[in-house]
Design a protein around this motif. Structure first.
Motif, PDB file in Angstrom:
ATOM      1  N   ASN A   1     -26.485 -16.935 -11.153  1.00 52.92           N
ATOM      2  CA  ASN A   1     -27.211 -16.341 -10.022  1.00 52.92           C
ATOM      3  C   ASN A   1     -28.097 -15.194 -10.490  1.00 52.92           C
ATOM      4  O   ASN A   1     -29.256 -15.080 -10.094  1.00 52.92           O
ATOM      5  CB  ASN A   1     -26.224 -15.783  -8.991  1.00 52.92           C
ATOM      6  CG  ASN A   1     -25.685 -16.849  -8.077  1.00 52.92           C
ATOM      7  OD1 ASN A   1     -26.212 -17.969  -8.048  1.00 52.92           O
ATOM      8  ND2 ASN A   1     -24.629 -16.529  -7.349  1.00 52.92           N
TER       9      ASN A   1
ATOM     10  N   THR B   1     -34.671  -9.543  -2.279  1.00 54.21           N
ATOM     11  CA  THR B   1     -33.464  -9.801  -3.063  1.00 54.21           C
ATOM     12  C   THR B   1     -32.980  -8.508  -3.697  1.00 54.21           C
ATOM     13  O   THR B   1     -33.778  -7.686  -4.144  1.00 54.21           O
ATOM     14  CB  THR B   1     -33.769 -10.831  -4.166  1.00 54.21           C
ATOM     15  OG1 THR B   1     -34.267 -11.995  -3.527  1.00 54.21           O
ATOM     16  CG2 THR B   1     -32.521 -11.174  -4.959  1.00 54.21           C
TER      17      THR B   1
ATOM     18  N   TYR C   1     -37.632  -8.220  -7.074  1.00 51.92           N
ATOM     19  CA  TYR C   1     -36.301  -7.861  -6.574  1.00 51.92           C
ATOM     20  C   TYR C   1     -35.985  -6.380  -6.808  1.00 51.92           C
ATOM     21  O   TYR C   1     -36.643  -5.696  -7.596  1.00 51.92           O
ATOM     22  CB  TYR C   1     -35.229  -8.743  -7.219  1.00 51.92           C
ATOM     23  CG  TYR C   1     -35.110  -8.575  -8.718  1.00 51.92           C
ATOM     24  CD1 TYR C   1     -34.176  -7.692  -9.269  1.00 51.92           C
ATOM     25  CD2 TYR C   1     -35.925  -9.297  -9.598  1.00 51.92           C
ATOM     26  CE1 TYR C   1     -34.061  -7.529 -10.639  1.00 51.92           C
ATOM     27  CE2 TYR C   1     -35.815  -9.142 -10.963  1.00 51.92           C
ATOM     28  CZ  TYR C   1     -34.890  -8.262 -11.477  1.00 51.92           C
ATOM     29  OH  TYR C   1     -34.786  -8.087 -12.833  1.00 51.92           O
TER      30      TYR C   1
ATOM     31  N   VAL D   1     -29.886  -7.033  -6.400  1.00 52.10           N
ATOM     32  CA  VAL D   1     -28.724  -7.259  -7.268  1.00 52.10           C
ATOM     33  C   VAL D   1     -28.068  -5.915  -7.547  1.00 52.10           C
ATOM     34  O   VAL D   1     -28.747  -4.899  -7.711  1.00 52.10           O
ATOM     35  CB  VAL D   1     -29.098  -7.968  -8.596  1.00 52.10           C
ATOM     36  CG1 VAL D   1     -29.557  -9.382  -8.325  1.00 52.10           C
ATOM     37  CG2 VAL D   1     -30.146  -7.182  -9.355  1.00 52.10           C
TER      38      VAL D   1
ATOM     39  N   ASP E   1     -27.723 -11.000  -4.117  1.00 46.44           N
ATOM     40  CA  ASP E   1     -27.446 -12.194  -4.917  1.00 46.44           C
ATOM     41  C   ASP E   1     -26.420 -11.949  -6.015  1.00 46.44           C
ATOM     42  O   ASP E   1     -25.955 -12.896  -6.646  1.00 46.44           O
ATOM     43  CB  ASP E   1     -28.747 -12.734  -5.532  1.00 46.44           C
ATOM     44  CG  ASP E   1     -29.625 -13.370  -4.471  1.00 46.44           C
ATOM     45  OD1 ASP E   1     -29.341 -13.155  -3.274  1.00 46.44           O
ATOM     46  OD2 ASP E   1     -30.585 -14.076  -4.821  1.00 46.44           O
ATOM     47  N   TYR E   2     -26.131 -10.687  -6.272  1.00 45.94           N
ATOM     48  CA  TYR E   2     -25.167 -10.398  -7.323  1.00 45.94           C
ATOM     49  C   TYR E   2     -24.582  -9.016  -7.072  1.00 45.94           C
ATOM     50  O   TYR E   2     -25.325  -8.046  -6.898  1.00 45.94           O
ATOM     51  CB  TYR E   2     -25.853 -10.439  -8.695  1.00 45.94           C
ATOM     52  CG  TYR E   2     -24.909 -10.282  -9.878  1.00 45.94           C
ATOM     53  CD1 TYR E   2     -24.348 -11.383 -10.508  1.00 45.94           C
ATOM     54  CD2 TYR E   2     -24.589  -9.018 -10.351  1.00 45.94           C
ATOM     55  CE1 TYR E   2     -23.484 -11.236 -11.583  1.00 45.94           C
ATOM     56  CE2 TYR E   2     -23.722  -8.863 -11.430  1.00 45.94           C
ATOM     57  CZ  TYR E   2     -23.173  -9.972 -12.038  1.00 45.94           C
ATOM     58  OH  TYR E   2     -22.319  -9.825 -13.097  1.00 45.94           O
TER      59      TYR E   2
ATOM     60  N   GLU F   1     -37.696 -14.207  -9.735  1.00 52.32           N
ATOM     61  CA  GLU F   1     -38.270 -13.186  -8.853  1.00 52.32           C
ATOM     62  C   GLU F   1     -38.705 -11.957  -9.623  1.00 52.32           C
ATOM     63  O   GLU F   1     -38.640 -10.834  -9.132  1.00 52.32           O
ATOM     64  CB  GLU F   1     -37.248 -12.811  -7.774  1.00 52.32           C
ATOM     65  CG  GLU F   1     -36.904 -13.996  -6.921  1.00 52.32           C
ATOM     66  CD  GLU F   1     -36.158 -13.582  -5.673  1.00 52.32           C
ATOM     67  OE1 GLU F   1     -36.618 -12.627  -5.020  1.00 52.32           O
ATOM     68  OE2 GLU F   1     -35.136 -14.202  -5.388  1.00 52.32           O
TER      69      GLU F   1
ATOM     70  N   LYS G   1     -31.016 -16.304 -12.525  1.00 46.95           N
ATOM     71  CA  LYS G   1     -32.007 -16.953 -11.680  1.00 46.95           C
ATOM     72  C   LYS G   1     -32.911 -15.899 -11.018  1.00 46.95           C
ATOM     73  O   LYS G   1     -34.127 -16.034 -10.981  1.00 46.95           O
ATOM     74  CB  LYS G   1     -31.284 -17.780 -10.612  1.00 46.95           C
ATOM     75  CG  LYS G   1     -32.166 -18.801  -9.923  1.00 46.95           C
ATOM     76  CD  LYS G   1     -31.334 -19.712  -9.039  1.00 46.95           C
ATOM     77  CE  LYS G   1     -32.165 -20.184  -7.865  1.00 46.95           C
ATOM     78  NZ  LYS G   1     -31.475 -20.194  -6.604  1.00 46.95           N
ATOM     79  N   VAL G   2     -32.290 -14.850 -10.499  1.00 43.65           N
ATOM     80  CA  VAL G   2     -33.068 -13.771  -9.851  1.00 43.65           C
ATOM     81  C   VAL G   2     -34.026 -13.156 -10.860  1.00 43.65           C
ATOM     82  O   VAL G   2     -35.219 -12.986 -10.592  1.00 43.65           O
ATOM     83  CB  VAL G   2     -32.132 -12.695  -9.268  1.00 43.65           C
ATOM     84  CG1 VAL G   2     -32.933 -11.484  -8.804  1.00 43.65           C
ATOM     85  CG2 VAL G   2     -31.308 -13.255  -8.132  1.00 43.65           C
TER      86      VAL G   2
ATOM     87  N   SER H   1     -30.893  -9.831   0.618  1.00 44.87           N
ATOM     88  CA  SER H   1     -30.176 -10.943   0.029  1.00 44.87           C
ATOM     89  C   SER H   1     -29.465 -10.413  -1.214  1.00 44.87           C
ATOM     90  O   SER H   1     -30.073 -10.228  -2.257  1.00 44.87           O
ATOM     91  CB  SER H   1     -31.166 -12.036  -0.337  1.00 44.87           C
ATOM     92  OG  SER H   1     -30.535 -12.976  -1.144  1.00 44.87           O
TER      93      SER H   1
ATOM     94  N   MET I   1     -19.020 -10.109  -4.553  1.00 50.00           N
ATOM     95  CA  MET I   1     -19.510 -11.504  -4.552  1.00 50.00           C
ATOM     96  C   MET I   1     -18.336 -12.482  -4.647  1.00 50.00           C
ATOM     97  O   MET I   1     -17.281 -12.177  -5.200  1.00 50.00           O
ATOM     98  CB  MET I   1     -20.482 -11.714  -5.704  1.00 50.00           C
ATOM     99  CG  MET I   1     -19.892 -11.583  -7.084  1.00 50.00           C
ATOM    100  SD  MET I   1     -21.203 -11.591  -8.295  1.00 50.00           S
ATOM    101  CE  MET I   1     -20.295 -11.164  -9.772  1.00 50.00           C
TER     102      MET I   1
END
Lengths: 382, 217
Positions: free
Chosen positions: A116, A65, A128, A67, A100-101, A124, A119-120, A98, A106
């Protein structure tokens, strides 16, 4: 190219991570992919035997992941990454992450996007990768850059503090960059200074070279750790050598052939830009070999000296960009060290010439005590 | 009643390092100015003019650094006129008095020239500052030199200065120190000429021979 033995029994999610299929869908042949892997092993200064290992690592990768946080920036680093004219293998490599942000690209917006990110950070933790673009203002409680009601510092502390590693892309995120240039009205700093506890890898440059980001991620996927860095937190594979030492104009430097004026004969012939204030001899970056925009060009190739953009605080320290030496503090903008130095030398010579004339016309001096006097009288008496 | 005697003042290492310093400083200044303000001196890119200029600069720099290190060593083991103590005349009252008298002589406030055998105390005090400039020159010089080999010996030693000053500041200091040393050289040649005439001790030739004619103590 077939789908490499993957069958319909695989779930939709698993298929989504199927790297060979991703390549096939984008029309990238296996041959092109292997060329990319060889290029990456070269960029990372690994032996060519690593190319198959890179290919294997990318084939088998579990989606890490990522970001992407943006603070005080011009989005130039995002641009450098996204502006490729045609889909490249590098882009697909970044696609397997991935993401995610990422504010710029996005689709989610508002509290959904923030959810989002939360959450990461929560689920995680320690796994991440965070990418930061832009500097973080510290002055006045950090009010100069707030996103979703939080200051850049709060967000960076939370996200970078919990990340496996943070990659600071561009000079702003690495060292404060242009927002931190004197007088630094917002108190801007780089990620490592703002969040000392975070594991930060700096990829400075204005903008960063996207190839170096790709290579860093490939290194991470291959070895599960970050590449070795120099004293300024920059990976040695990209920042281990001076621009000057790999420059295509270096033979002109050693020969003694210089551009002396913009547009002169030397400039047209591609002579060395040292005299015009090129900061290549003091800047560590792989621009000459990696170049920008899919290896199209870089500043020195296009006839402009290096600005030293991958060095800390380059806006303050590398200026004036078109002169070798900085201005001397306390003297006018147009006074160079040499004018002051020459003035000093001439002044000294003038003072002592005057002193010499006065000493000459002044006549006889007395030596200490009576010693010399006595000697003189003795001689006179004789 | 005293009379003039020929006295051995400047030992061989003192004279050798003095002239090595002079040769090194002149060479470093000439090549340094060409490095700071390069001119197109080559007709073809296969020539190596700047390469040689920089090579000579670096060799002269090593020579200068070794000469300075030798002189510092000699200031610990040499005779009293070469000792490190002589360069800090402001530390003892007798020398302070002599410094004052010499300054008054230099500024035409007095006609009395103090009697000295080795360095006069004003010159010695100036040399201690010049030594600092030398050290500054060597440190900034090797710090700039170290940039070609990150992780090498010079990068790990002198190169650490890059964390205190930016490269451009180091360059500016290296350049300004050169002008200060040139200013010193002008002053130094003049003062020696003046003292050669006024002291009548043969100070200029003493830098070649080592002997000065001084009064017996």
């Amino acid at each position: 190219m077939d789908n490499n033995g993957y069958d319909d029994k695989k779930s939709a999610a698993e298929q989504h991570y199927d790297f060979p299929q991703m390549l096939a869908e984008r029309g990238v042949s296996r041959r092109e992919f292997m060329k990319f892997c060889s290029a990456m092993s070269a960029a990372l200064a690994l032996p060519v035997t690593f190319a198959p290992k890179i290919a294997q690592a990318l084939d088998e990768v579990k989606r890490p992941t990522l970001v992407w946080l943006e603070f005080q920036s011009c989005t130039g680093d995002t641009e450098a990454l996204l502006r490729a004219a045609s889909p490249t293998v590098a882009e697909i490599v970044l696609d397997i992450l991935s993401v995610d942000y990422a504010e710029t690209i996005m689709t989610a917006a508002g509290h959904l996007a923030e959810a989002n990110l939360d959450k990461v950070v929560k689920e995680e933790k320690g796994k991440y990768i965070a990418v930061v673009e832009g500097s973080i203002p510290l002055k006045d409680g950090g009010v100069y850059c707030c996103i979703a009601g939080k200051t850049a510092l709060e967000r960076a502390t939370e996200v970078c503090g919990g990340a496996f590693a943070t990659i600071a892309v561009g000079t702003c995120a690495s060292y404060g960059g242009l927002p931190a240039a004197a007088p630094n009205p917002t108190g801007a700093v780089g990620v490592k200074e703002a969040v000392p506890g975070a594991t930060v890898l700096n990829l400075p440059g204005c903008p960063l070279n996207a190839d170096n980001l790709t290579a860093t991620i490939v290194h991470f996927l291959l070895f599960k750790k970050l590449p070795a860095t120099d004293g300024f937190g920059r990976p040695l594979f990209a920042y281990g050598k001076r621009i000057h030492d790999n420059c295509e104009r270096r033979p002109h430097f050693d020969a003694g052939q210089y551009v002396e004026k913009w547009g002169d004969e030397g400039h047209r012939k591609g002579f060395c830009l040292y005299r015009m204030g090129c900061k290549g001899p003091e800047t560590y970056h792989n621009c000459p070999s990696q170049r920008y925009n899919e290896k199209t060009s870089w500043p020195v190739a296009s006839g402009h000296g290096c600005a030293g953009c991958s060095e800390p605080m380059f806006w303050d320290r590398m200026t004036p960009l078109y002169r070798r030496l900085p201005n001397v503090p306390g003297f006018g903008i147009e006074s160079t060290a040499d004018k002051i130095g020459l003035g000093l030398a001439v002044g000294t010579a003038a003072i002592f010439a005057g002193h010499g004339i006065i000493s000459a016309v002044r006549g006889e001096d007395k030596m200490e005590g009576k010693k010399r006097e006595d000697l003189k009288h003795d001689k006179d008496r004789r | 009643m005293s009379k003039l005697v020929i006295k051995y003042v400047w030992e061989l290492p003192v004279r050798v390092t003095h002239w090595l310093n002079m040769v090194a400083i002149l060479t470093l200044t000439a090549t340094g100015l060409l490095i700071a303000h390069p001119m197109t001196l080559a007709g073809s890119p296969s020539q190596f003019v700047m390469g040689w200029i920089r090579f000579v600069h670096f060799v002269a720099a090593y020579m200068f650094a070794i000469s300075l290190a030798s002189r510092i060593y000699w200031s610990l083991v040499g005779n009293r006129y070469s000792s490190w103590r002589t360069f800090f005349p402001y530390l003892n009252p007798e020398d302070r008095q002599q410094m004052w008298a010499t300054l008054r002589y230099y500024t035409f406030l007095s006609r009395k020239l103090p009697h000295v055998v080795g360095h006069n105390s004003v010159a010695a005090a100036a040399y201690s500052l010049v030594f600092l400039l030398y050290l500054g020159m060597i440190c900034t010089g090797f710090a700039l030199y170290s940039e070609h080999a990150p992780g090498g010996f010079y990068a790990l030693t002198f190169g650490q200065l890059r964390h205190l000053f930016s490269n451009q500041t180091l360059r500016l200091l290296h350049h300004c120190f050169m002008w200060l040393l040139l200013g010193f050289a002008i002053q130094h040649v003049y003062s020696c000429w003046l003292m050669d005439i006024k002291e009548r001790g043969g100070i200029i030739s003493s830098m070649f021979s080592g002997y000065k004619s001084v009064e017996e103590d």
